[in-house]
Every structure is written in C-alpha cells, then in structure tokens.
Design a protein around this motif. Structure first.
Motif, short mmCIF file in Angstrom:
data_model
loop_
_atom_site.label_atom_id
_atom_site.label_comp_id
_atom_site.label_asym_id
_atom_site.label_seq_id
_atom_site.Cartn_x
_atom_site.Cartn_y
_atom_site.Cartn_z
N GLU A 394 39.80 17.51 53.74
CA GLU A 394 38.77 17.64 54.78
C GLU A 394 37.67 16.60 54.56
OE1 GLU A 394 34.81 18.90 56.20
OE2 GLU A 394 35.48 19.04 54.11
N VAL A 395 37.27 16.39 53.31
CA VAL A 395 36.26 15.39 52.99
C VAL A 395 36.77 13.99 53.37
CG1 VAL A 395 34.96 14.28 51.14
CG2 VAL A 395 35.22 16.77 51.16
N ALA A 396 38.02 13.68 53.02
CA ALA A 396 38.60 12.37 53.35
C ALA A 396 38.62 12.14 54.85
CB ALA A 396 40.01 12.26 52.77
N ARG A 397 38.97 13.16 55.60
CA ARG A 397 39.03 13.01 57.05
C ARG A 397 37.65 12.67 57.62
NH1 ARG A 397 41.13 17.54 57.99
NH2 ARG A 397 43.29 16.79 57.93
N CYS A 398 36.62 13.37 57.14
CA CYS A 398 35.26 13.10 57.61
C CYS A 398 34.80 11.70 57.20
CB CYS A 398 34.29 14.15 57.07
SG CYS A 398 34.52 15.79 57.79
N VAL A 399 35.15 11.28 55.99
CA VAL A 399 34.77 9.95 55.52
C VAL A 399 35.44 8.88 56.38
CG1 VAL A 399 34.98 8.32 53.61
CG2 VAL A 399 34.26 10.67 53.17
N ARG A 424 44.46 10.50 49.33
CA ARG A 424 44.69 9.07 49.09
C ARG A 424 45.66 8.49 50.13
NH1 ARG A 424 45.70 9.71 43.32
NH2 ARG A 424 43.71 9.62 42.21
N ASN A 425 46.68 9.25 50.46
CA ASN A 425 47.63 8.77 51.47
C ASN A 425 46.94 8.57 52.82
OD1 ASN A 425 49.79 8.69 49.70
ND2 ASN A 425 50.38 10.82 50.11
N MET A 426 45.98 9.44 53.12
CA MET A 426 45.22 9.28 54.37
C MET A 426 44.44 7.97 54.36
SD MET A 426 43.88 13.21 54.71
CE MET A 426 42.69 12.84 56.00
#
Length: 896
Positions: A394-399, A424-426
């Motif tokens: 969720e944090v990665a998506r927002c970043v 990481r894959n995202m």
C-alpha cells in the motif's frame, strides 16, 4: 578503429558453423545446440566432413559446399585447420567470423608468421571482421542469435555486455539469469586481434537497441580508438567498466618520483575519466549502476533528500552517503514548517525526514510532495522498513502515484526480502529504481552524481589561457638533442630547468660547476644563502644519498659540503661518475607548499601528467592524481582538485591560498611541453613551491630518448592540430586566420550565431533555432580531432579581432569513408568568396586524411550552396522523403 562489416557480425542473416559436431560436450556440439535453441530465423549451416547432419540439420562437407555465402562464420576447428578454412571463407566472400579456437599465436604457419598472423593477413585483405580468437562467442537475443558455447541462453534487454574474459562471461550469465536481466548484446572479445573495444563501442554507441554499455577490461590494445569511441558514445548513453589488475605495481626502476608513483591503475582511472566512462568494482554494482543511469532523469545537483519510516535505516543511508563523499541536503525552514502540518509532532525535523514507523502510504505521499518542493533537494531517496501495522505494498502504491510525474530523480529502498518483494516488483514495473539495502541505494545515487560530473567534464567550456605566450620549442629540443648526442638519457639539472624555462615554467636559478673551487666562485656570484647539489648522471635521487645541502651561508660552508659529498659518493657509490656540482639560490617562502608536478610514459596510454603532495616524503604520502595530456585550464583544475592537498592549497586559518591560476597555468604549459617534445619520456619538478605569489620549481629531472614516435602513436588523445593554422588572404585583401576550432571558442561561436539571419540558420539546421543549448554547442567546439574537424575563419586583428566570420565542420565516420560537412558564413559578409575558400580547405584536409567521400545535405531553397557545390564538382541527388538534395564529392578517385 572501424565499424566496417560489423553488421555482418552482429546482425547476420545466415550463419555457418565450421567444426560443428554431434559429439556431446564438444565446442562444436554446444555451439550448434545454442544456435538452434536461440530462435535465429536465418539459415544455420553446419560444416563437418564426417557427418550428414548435425542436430538434425543437414551438414556440408566443407565451406565450398555451402549453398549460400554465410554472413557470419563461427570457427571451432583445431589450430592447423584454421588457415584452410579462412582461405575458403575469404574466397567465398564471407565478411565476418568468430574464431573460438585458442593457441593460434604459439602455432607456426610458416617461417615468418604464426597461424594467428596468417589468419589476420587473410582477413585484412578481404576486410573480413574477426571476433576473437580464443573467445566464448557472442549473443544478440533480439534476433535470436546465440553464436557461443555458453552454458545457457539469455533474454532480450537494453544493456550490452562486452568482456575480454570468457570465464567472467559465464559468471555474469549466471548472475544475470538468476535476476532475470536481459541483454541487447553479449560479446566475448577474446584476444581482440581485430574487433576491439573501440570498434564495439563505436557500433553499440549508435545502436538504438542498446541503452547502456558495460565493459570488463583486462588491457587496452588501441588506446586512441578506445578513448575516441568512448568519448563519442558516452555523450549518448552510459558506459560502465570493471578493470582487473587494480593493484599492479608500476615500473620499479623509474628514474623519477613521477615514474615511481604512477601505478597502472591510476593511469587507467585518468584515461576512462577523460573518456566519460564510469568505473565500478563489482558485477552487481555494474548492473545496478547501468539500470540506474539508463533510467536517470535530467540531473541538476548532488544534494540528496531522504524520507524514511525508520530512523536507523535513515542513519545508515547518511553514513553511506558521507563515506562516499556525497552531500546531504539541508531543509529550508519553509519546508520544515510545511512538514509540521502533515507529520506527527515527533518527526525528525531534519533530513533524513523520519516520518515514524507507523506511517501509511498517505503520510508518505504528503511528506514526499512537500520535500520535493525544497530547492535544496536535487534527488530523493524514499525508504521503508516493514512493520506489523503498515502494508509495504500500500505504501509503494501511494509512493508511485506521488512521484510518477516528478522531474527529480527518485530512488527507493524497501528493506527486507519476502515481505517487500511485491512492492519492489511494483517499482520495477513502474520504471522506478529500487534497491535492497540503504548502502546500495546510496551507491546508485553517487553513480548518478559521478556520471553527471563526467558528462559535465565532457561538455564544459574551459576558460581561456590567461596569458598568451609562444614556447621556445626549437631551443628546448636543441638542449635535449645535445644530451642525446652525448650518449645521455638524463638531462642535468640546469639542462632540465632550461627546457622548462623554454615553456614559461618558473624555475630557481641553477648553475653547474665542474669542481669545488668553481662551485665556491659560483656561489659567491649568486649570493648567499645557496643550495649545493651533486651533478651525476648515475644518481637520480640526490637527496637520498646526501647529495643535497641547503642554506649554505659562505664559501667555506660550500667548500666543506662539497668535500663531504665527494667522499660520500666515493665510499658508497664508487662506480658513479661525478661531473661536478650545481649551485642555486635558496628560495625561502614561509607557508609555501611543496608539490610535485611531472609526467611519465605509461606502456598502454602513453604520456600521463601527475600532480600531488611533494617533497622528500612524496612516495610515502602518495597523495597524487593523474591526467592525460593535452590539458587546458579546466582540466588542470580538475587534476589539482583530485588530491588531498588541494584543501590546503585553498588556504586555512591565517595561511593565504596559493596562486591557483599560476599552478594551473604551469600544468597547462607542462602539458604543451609533453605534446611538443616526444623525446621526453619522464619528468618531474619536486619540490615545486607554491604560495600566494605563484609557483617555482626548485628541482627538476628529465629523462629523454632518441626513439621518438609520432603523436598519432604516442598520445592517447589527439592534441590540438596547431600545424593546420594558416593565414588566408581573400581576393579583396581581407586577411583571416584559418585554424581548427577549440573548446574555448564557444563564447565566440555564440556571438557568431547571433550575426546569422533566420534564413541562414534555417539553411544550416533545417529549422528555426533561436540559440543552441550549451550541450550542443559543446559538441561543435569540443572535437575529437581524430575523427572530426572544424575550421574557423577568425579576424586576426583590428576592431573585430577574435571574431568568427565563417565555420566549416565535418563529422567523419569511424571507417574514414564519409565526411559529412556543414558550413556557415556570417550573413553580413556573404558574397566575398569565404564560403568557397572554407569548403576547398576542408575538402583538401579530408583528401589528405584519406577520406573517401565528402557529402552533405542541402535544402532546395539554398540556391547559393547548390551552386557552390556544382562549381566544386559535387554530384547531387534529390531525396523526396526528406525534401533535401544529397550532394556528394568523391575524394580519392585519382588514387583508383
């Protein structure tokens, strides 16, 4: 240096395998297996006289039986069979071959040649390109070509890997396969007897499928082609290298401190820096840097901001940054105030911006949005440590949503393994660089910083030399030749200083005396105090043997010191020939720094200039930096800034800074000496005293040789071709200085452009151009004189002195086949014949260089240029798709 027929090597439409085999585990078997499994869609033709088919494919008994001429032949036969195979391929018209066979250099072919040399002679005659011998082969996944005996195939990608080591190739393949990394090209060079680094870099530099080039280098065979190709390619895409043999020692028997200090690895560093190549030290670092740099956005500064949910990992990142001499950004007070509004009260209130361990994606997004507005932050590292109450995905998506439109470079570091793998894959999928550890992330940032510095160095306009002077080259050469004719390879100290004075380098007054009484009289004439030194061709480092005494205040002290020196030399060095003494005035400058400035000759890259901390402890302190000549003021400054002593030279407390401009000028003049005087193979000035008043050499040592090679073979970088300067008198009496362009001409070039009409600019650039950006202007003024040339018509004197009235430039392809020209004459002086004279001068230059064809593109509306081309004998061809005429002039027709 040539890309002739490399398309047949890297983009073949058919492949023949000479030595294909059905025997398991043989090279010919593995090679055929790889070719068939790779998906190559052209004919694959195995050659084996004892098998009807290889791997299910019809085989041919010999090369002459092949149904078509193979564009690429892969040779894996025993050494004695290589020459018959090469002869057949050459007669058939094959233009590229990979030679996997090893040991050809040690196998004789006839009384004068090895098998290797005979093979190279055949290839050279037919312009056949050879990869190898003794190589693993090559892979081009984009066309399904695996012409190697590698143990595995690879996927397609945008990175090219070029290696001299076959063993490292297989290791890198394993490493990349485990990480799902693909390649545009994977090339094993082997012994580099034909296709070398310069050829491959030239080819890959213009390959649209290659985004970055990685090199594994053991040694460089053709120094100038390597540097020329790398300088050209590195302006378009990152080039990274690993160099083996980092700790090889230099020559043990060096005649100067410079020679003793100049290790091979230091020289290599200086060479690749000049070429714009970024050095790394591990395979993983290389791939990480290549990925980072190929995704890098425009880089405008070296200050890093950090946003993290963990103070510990943030501190680790800062430690790694400082260790790598990086710069942590300071937050503006306005930024801190803005962050106070969106973050918990316990946030760090500094950079790194610690937004606390429970930070969800929304808090990350608000913090990043605020931090990116801070003008002090040039790039941002976003870090995340998994916790029980946050979701790394969720944090990665927002970043990702927050940073995808940012113009600044963003790097991410999600610490951990399984928990953060999806995040990481995202980032991978979004094209955002991501790293496993804080150290790796910071290393990637510093790669961007260092790469940008290299690019700036390639593009930066150096300042003009502050004082114009003409060196006394003939006088200096006469001094050197006098020593050579006397059978000496070392100049005496007075001779060495006289040579330096010929190039405007300030030295202390030094006089030779043949005996003790003459030394006393000379000291009386100079005035006390004086320094006394022994004069001997057999003793290089005089201070090491008691051969230097300072601060002698009277004739009696001079006599006593000289007698003691004589006795010491007779006892400890009975075979040394003592020619007398040198006497020099004592120079005492409170607060002056002792430096060393010198040059030595590297066996690979030729002359190299050294600067560093000097004095008797020079080899203990070992604080030095190196650069390849020729130098200008900008490069001289870079050289000095590469040492630890530079901080002291800038001054501290009550010690004033040294006169750095005078120091830089001394380095530039030494560079000119090195370029002009090929007889000089080793030189040092140690100590060179430097203070606020300037620099002066107290001691000097020069080693010379009668075996002078041409600059083309001696220098790694083509020096400014001053011999091409000439006076040009027009029919109307106007006089111009016609000379090659210099990097320092950029300001005058801008002024010249301002005097052109919109129509003339349209004719030159085929469009409307208000002002060329610095990067483009640098390309036009900073030339590799090996392959490009531009002549300026400059006003030599009068009110317009130094102004440019006309420019003609050519870009010559690496094969010296085509020179594409461009010409501009200032709009207000057209019609006086300057354009024709410039064209004739450039045509003559290219003809002398051996270039085959002079070409250009001219708009149909540019009637004046079309008429000039017709008068000069050009043919022309209209190209409808581009609405231009291509004009062509053969240059070597008389030779045929």
């Amino acid at each position: 240096m040539s890309t002739i027929n490399l398309d047949h090597l890297f983009k073949p439409k058919s492949v023949a395998v000479i030595g294909a085999s059905n025997r398991p585990h043989s090279v010919g078997h593995v090679l055929m297996k790889n070719l068939l499994a790779g998906g190559f869609d052209g004919p694959i033709m195995p050659v084996n006289p004892r098998s009807q088919s290889i791997g299910g494919v019809l085989a041919y008994p010999d090369v002459n039986s092949l149904p078509v001429v193979p564009e690429l032949a892969v040779i894996c036969v025993p050494p004695q069979a290589v020459i018959p195979v090469m002869k057949c391929l050459a007669e058939k018209g094959c233009l590229a071959a990979i030679v996997l066979t090893a040991g050809l250099g040690s196998e004789p072919f006839d009384e004068k040649r090895s098998i290797k040399q005979a093979m190279l002679d055949i290839a050279s005659e037919k312009k056949m390109r050879l990869l190898g011998p003794n190589c693993l082969g090559l892979m081009v996944p984009g066309i399904g070509l695996n012409a190697s005996f590698s143990h595995q195939n690879i996927g397609s990608g945008k990175i090219a890997f070029v290696s001299q080591s076959g063993a490292l190739c297989t290791a890198v393949l394993d490493w990349a396969s485990a990480r799902d990394i693909g390649f545009s090209h994977f090339i094993s060079l082997g012994e580099c007897d034909d296709v070398d680094f310069g050829d491959v870099i030239d080819y890959l530099g213009s390959d649209p499928d290659t985004r970055a080039i990685m090199l594994y280098i053991e040694s460089i065979h053709e120094r100038r082609s390597f540097i020329s190709a790398a300088r050209a390619a590195s302006r378009n895409k990152p080039i990274l290298c690993i160099k083996s043999g980092r700790f090889a020692e230099g020559a043990a028997a060096a005649a100067s401190h410079t020679g003793a200090l100049a290790g091979a690895d230091d020289v290599f560093d200086a060479a690749i820096k000049r070429a714009g190549v970024l050095r790394v030290y591990t395979v993983s670092e290389m791939f990480s840097a290549a990925e980072t740099l190929s995704r890098m956005r425009p880089f405008r500064g070296d200050k890093l901001g950090i946003v993290t949910n963990g103070g510990g990992i943030g501190v680790l990142a800062v430690d790694a940054l400082i260790e790598r001499q990086g710069h942590l950004a300071h937050l503006d007070p306005e930024t801190i105030t803005a962050l106070d509004k969106v973050l918990p009260a316990t946030w760090s209130h500094a950079n790194p911006v610690d937004i606390i361990g429970d930070a969800p994606g929304e808090r990350y997004a608000k913090a990043i949005e605020t931090v990116l507005t801070d003008s002090n932050i040039n790039s941002l590292l976003v870090m995340h440590a998994p916790t029980a109450i946050t979701d790394p995905v969720e944090v990665a998506r927002c970043v990702i949503d927050q940073i995808k439109h940012s113009k600044k470079n963003i790097l991410t570091n999600w610490v951990g393994e399984a928990t953060v793998a999806e995040a990481r894959n995202m980032f991978y999928a979004a094209g955002i660089p991501t790293y496993r550890t804080p150290e790796n992330a910071v290393a990637a940032f510093q790669h961007m910083v260092n790469y940008r510095k290299l690019q700036d160095l390639l593009m930066e306009t150096p300042p003009s030399v502050p004082r114009d002077y003409t060196p006394q080259t003939d006088k200096a050469r006469s001094i050197i030749h006098t020593a050579i004719h006397a059978g000496r390879d070392m100049l005496t100290e007075p001779e060495a200083k006289a040579v330096l004075e010929c190039y405007g380098i300030n030295t202390v007054k030094t006089i030779a005396a043949s005996d003790i009484e003459e030394a006393v009289r000379t000291a009386d004439d100079i005035g006390y105090p004086v320094a006394l030194k022994i004069l001997s061709d057999d003793i290089s480092h005089k201070s090491d043997v008691g051969g230097v005494v300072l601060n002698l205040d009277s004739g009696e002290e001079v006599r006593a010191a000289a007698l003691k020196m004589q006795r010491t030399i007779e006892q400890k060095f009975p075979n040394a020939r003592l020619r007398g003494f040198t006497i020099q005035e004592m120079i005492t400058r409170a607060g002056a720094r002792e430096l060393i400035v010198g040059m030595t000759t590297d066996p690979i890259f030729g002359p190299v200039i050294l600067f560093g901390h000097g004095g008797v402890e020079v080899e203990v302190v070992r604080d030095r930096a190196m650069a390849l000549p020729p130098l200008n003021m900008k490069l001289a400054r870079e050289l000095v800034e590469g040492t630890r002593i530079y901080k002291l030279l800038k001054g501290y407390r009550d010690v004033p800074p040294v006169n750095l401009e005078d120091l830089y000028m001394t380095l530039v003049r030494l560079s000119q000496l090195v370029v002009h005087l090929g007889e000089v193979v080793e030189l040092d000035m140690n100590p060179l005293l430097a203070d606020q008043h300037g620099v002066i050499a107290l001691d000097a040592r020069i080693k010379v040789t009668p075996k002078v090679v041409s600059d083309d073979k001696r220098l790694a970088i083509h020096p400014y071709p001053r011999h091409l300067k000439q006076e040009l008198v027009m029919d109307d009496g106007t006089t111009y200085l016609l000379r090659p362009i210099k990097p320092e001409d950029e300001p005058a070039h801008y002024e010249f452009m301002s005097k052109l009409t919109p129509e003339d600019i349209h004719f030159r650039f085929f469009g409307s151009v208000r002002e060329l950006p610095h990067s483009e202007m640098a390309r036009q003024t900073q030339l590799d004189y090996d392959r490009d040339m531009a002549f300026l018509a400059v006003v030599p004197d009068g009110p317009e002195q130094g102004q440019i009235h006309g420019i003609v430039q050519v870009v010559i392809d690496p094969n010296n086949e085509h020179a594409e020209y461009a010409i501009m004459v200032r709009s207000d002086i057209k019609g006086r014949g300057l354009g024709r004279v410039l064209m004739e001068q450039m045509i003559a230059y290219c003809r002398r260089k051996g270039t085959e064809t002079f070409i250009g593109q001219v708009l149909p509306s540019n009637r004046r240029m079309l008429t000039l081309c017709e008068k000069l004998g050009f043919s022309r061809k209209y190209i409808p798709d581009e609405d231009v005429f291509e004009v062509t002039l053969p240059l070597q027709r008389d030779a045929h």
